[in-house]
Design a protein around this motif. Structure first.
Motif, mmCIF file in Angstrom:
data_model
loop_
_atom_site.group_PDB
_atom_site.id
_atom_site.type_symbol
_atom_site.label_atom_id
_atom_site.label_comp_id
_atom_site.label_asym_id
_atom_site.label_seq_id
_atom_site.Cartn_x
_atom_site.Cartn_y
_atom_site.Cartn_z
ATOM 1 N N GLU A 1 -3.941 1.499 -7.929
ATOM 2 C CA GLU A 1 -3.702 2.858 -8.100
ATOM 3 C C GLU A 1 -4.582 2.959 -9.196
ATOM 4 O O GLU A 1 -4.144 2.318 -10.446
ATOM 5 N N HIS B 1 -3.635 -4.078 -3.609
ATOM 6 C CA HIS B 1 -3.452 -2.663 -3.480
ATOM 7 C C HIS B 1 -3.416 -1.954 -4.999
ATOM 8 O O HIS B 1 -2.559 -2.332 -5.586
ATOM 9 N N ALA C 1 0.727 -1.264 0.132
ATOM 10 C CA ALA C 1 -0.053 0.153 0.090
ATOM 11 C C ALA C 1 0.753 1.154 -0.042
ATOM 12 O O ALA C 1 1.961 1.198 0.369
ATOM 13 N N ASN C 2 0.293 2.300 -0.669
ATOM 14 C CA ASN C 2 1.097 3.651 -0.654
ATOM 15 C C ASN C 2 -0.180 4.774 -0.428
ATOM 16 O O ASN C 2 -1.093 4.389 -0.768
ATOM 17 N N GLN C 3 0.535 6.070 -0.623
ATOM 18 C CA GLN C 3 -0.317 7.051 -0.434
ATOM 19 C C GLN C 3 -1.602 7.130 -1.761
ATOM 20 O O GLN C 3 -2.441 7.804 -1.704
ATOM 21 N N HIS C 4 -1.194 6.513 -2.917
ATOM 22 C CA HIS C 4 -1.939 6.504 -4.095
ATOM 23 C C HIS C 4 -2.784 5.445 -4.162
ATOM 24 O O HIS C 4 -3.721 5.377 -5.169
ATOM 25 N N THR C 5 -2.891 4.498 -3.402
ATOM 26 C CA THR C 5 -3.597 3.071 -3.439
ATOM 27 C C THR C 5 -4.874 2.911 -2.885
ATOM 28 O O THR C 5 -4.934 3.596 -1.845
ATOM 29 N N THR C 6 -5.622 2.116 -3.169
ATOM 30 C CA THR C 6 -6.875 1.913 -2.409
ATOM 31 C C THR C 6 -6.986 0.265 -2.380
ATOM 32 O O THR C 6 -6.180 -0.226 -3.122
ATOM 33 N N GLN C 7 -7.570 -0.258 -1.200
ATOM 34 C CA GLN C 7 -7.568 -1.808 -1.018
ATOM 35 C C GLN C 7 -8.795 -2.214 -1.564
ATOM 36 O O GLN C 7 -10.022 -1.601 -1.625
#
Length: 200
Positions: free
Chosen positions: A46, A44, A28-34
């Protein structure tokens, strides 16, 4: 770019889903959704609205999700590989417009999804293509099919279902023809980049 290869180029893998271009990340990172997949796997993702790049080619491949179209794009030093289901409205709308694309110029590839006005429980999906700021019109329409076979209704185990086999086979052959014309066209290559280095 995180996906640097030894030759300096990079490949970014995308899929078409829910009206977007989707890139899957391991973490996961700041641009991803689960999202939980149908098989129960946590992914994860983007999402991107579109891609503008040079369309290099396409092919079909089988994977865990069945037969897929694999589109290959290039933008500068970066390569993009887009997967979409072989038998889908995304694929058919893209392939119907493909003959009207100038493959020597960049194209904007934009998937979309919207609710059916006649049945809100259904979604209508597709891919819009743009060049030089203009939407690319399809080469095959209901009014002017230009030889495109229509979908057929088949009975499978007592249930009626739409079969697009003949239509997709026709579009696949026409797609190959489009790229064959480019491949055999004369070029003024003066010792440019060696195609053998393209990571496909």
């Amino acid at each position: 770019m995180a996906l640097q290869k030894s030759n300096g180029s990079s490949s970014i893998y995308l899929s078409v889903s829910d009206g977007s271009l989707v890139r899957t990340h391991k973490e996961a990172n700041q641009h991803t959704t689960q999202r939980i997949t149908k098989t129960g796997k946590l992914v994860h993702e983007e999402k991107f609205r579109d891609l503008t790049a040079l369309l290099l080619g396409l092919e079909t491949k089988e994977n865990d999700y069945g037969k897929q179209w694999v589109l290959k794009f290039k933008d500068g030093e970066d390569y993009y590989v887009i997967n979409m289901p072989y038998s889908s409205r995304y694929a058919s709308s893209f392939l119907k417009a493909l003959p009207n694309i100038d493959l020597t110029k960049e194209v904007r590839f934009m998937p979309w999804s919207m609710q059916d006005k006649n049945d809100v429980s259904k979604k209508i999906t597709g891919v819009s293509l743009y060049q030089l700021g203009e939407k690319v019109a399809p080469a095959y329409t209901k009014e002017s099919p230009n030889g495109l076979p229509q979908m057929q209704i088949l009975k499978v185990k007592g249930k009626e279902t739409w079969d697009d086999s003949a239509m997709m086979e026709f579009l696949e052959e026409k797609a190959k023809d489009c790229f064959a014309k480019i491949a055999h066209a004369p070029t003024n290559d003066e010792g440019g980049e060696d195609d053998s280095e393209v990571p496909f």
